[in-house]
Design an enzyme around this catalytic site. Structure first.
Site, PDB file in Angstrom:
ATOM      1  N   GLU A   1       0.852  -1.202   0.000  1.00 56.09           N
ATOM      2  CA  GLU A   1       0.000   0.000   0.000  1.00 56.09           C
ATOM      3  C   GLU A   1       0.881   1.243   0.000  1.00 56.09           C
ATOM      4  O   GLU A   1       1.574   1.517   0.977  1.00 56.09           O
ATOM      5  CB  GLU A   1      -0.918   0.005   1.232  1.00 56.09           C
TER       6      GLU A   1
ATOM      7  N   ARG B   1       0.636  10.317   0.337  1.00 59.76           N
ATOM      8  CA  ARG B   1       1.007  11.375   1.285  1.00 59.76           C
ATOM      9  C   ARG B   1       2.233  12.158   0.840  1.00 59.76           C
ATOM     10  O   ARG B   1       2.668  13.066   1.534  1.00 59.76           O
ATOM     11  CB  ARG B   1       1.305  10.770   2.666  1.00 59.76           C
TER      12      ARG B   1
ATOM     13  N   LYS C   1     -11.024  -1.459   6.508  1.00 60.49           N
ATOM     14  CA  LYS C   1      -9.836  -1.135   7.284  1.00 60.49           C
ATOM     15  C   LYS C   1     -10.328  -0.571   8.619  1.00 60.49           C
ATOM     16  O   LYS C   1     -11.149   0.346   8.628  1.00 60.49           O
ATOM     17  CB  LYS C   1      -9.020  -0.099   6.506  1.00 60.49           C
TER      18      LYS C   1
END
Length: 204
Positions: free
Chosen positions: A42, A46, A129
């Protein structure tokens, strides 16, 4: 052909959550992780380099690369165009959920409480999640949520460490965990990444 999100969640016990600043580091990191047995990666959106990092990692044989920190449909489209094969979000909105369903992209939205889960169920989603896992109450909170939602399965992420991962994975409602401990930010040490990946891959 897109894999169902459940298949991706069951591929490895730990999904490394990656914050990568330099595109040049992308392939060495992905190769080291795959060599250690962690194939689902993943890449969080960011950093300014994130989409380029996804494109680089997607070319590594054996790697199943997804995008994390996907906040809206525009993020989703950009990540898929870069080669992301699944999408992870810190939360769940109707707009993002519908965009993921329309595009038939495996989607792991973040939930922290019963209301979040029920909103996901209304959209036809049942794999989530659990985020931020430790701050949202830890394993005790997840077990409490798993009670009334027996068919739901989770990938807890946020505050999970090499030491606590096994406890989370022992919970039947947990299919995998997300963790940033495997690849710390900073200079890339591929041997250390592979060792950490091997340890994590052995946690199942």
């Amino acid at each position: 052909m897109m894999q169902p999100v459940e298949t991706i969640m069951r591929t490895a016990p730990v999904i490394p959550v990656l914050v990568v600043d330099e595109p040049a580091d992308a392939r060495p990191i992905a190769e080291a992780l795959v060599a250690g047995g962690l194939t689902v990666l993943e890449v969080t959106l960011r950093t300014p380099a994130a989409l380029e990092v996804i494109a680089e990692m997607a070319q590594v044989e054996g790697a199943i690369v997804g995008a994390g920190t996907v906040l809206n449909a525009r993020d989703l489209e950009r990540a898929m165009a870069a080669g992301a094969r699944f999408i992870v979000s810190p939360g769940l909105t109707d707009a993002l959920g519908r965009a993921a369903i329309d595009r038939q992209v495996p989607f792991l939205p973040g939930v922290a409480n019963a209301g979040d889960i029920m909103r996901g169920l209304d959209l036809g989603l049942d794999r989530f999640k659990f985020f931020p896992a430790e701050a949202a109450g830890g394993l005790k909170a997840l077990k409490a949520l798993a009670g009334p939602f027996g068919d739901i399965r989770f990938c807890p992420t946020g505050g999970i460490t090499a030491d606590s991962a096994a406890q989370w994975l022992a919970e039947p409602a947990v299919l995998c965990v997300g963790g940033s401990w495997i690849v710390p930010r900073g200079p890339v040490d591929t041997a250390a990444i592979t060792r950490a990946a091997q340890a994590a891959a052995g946690l199942r």
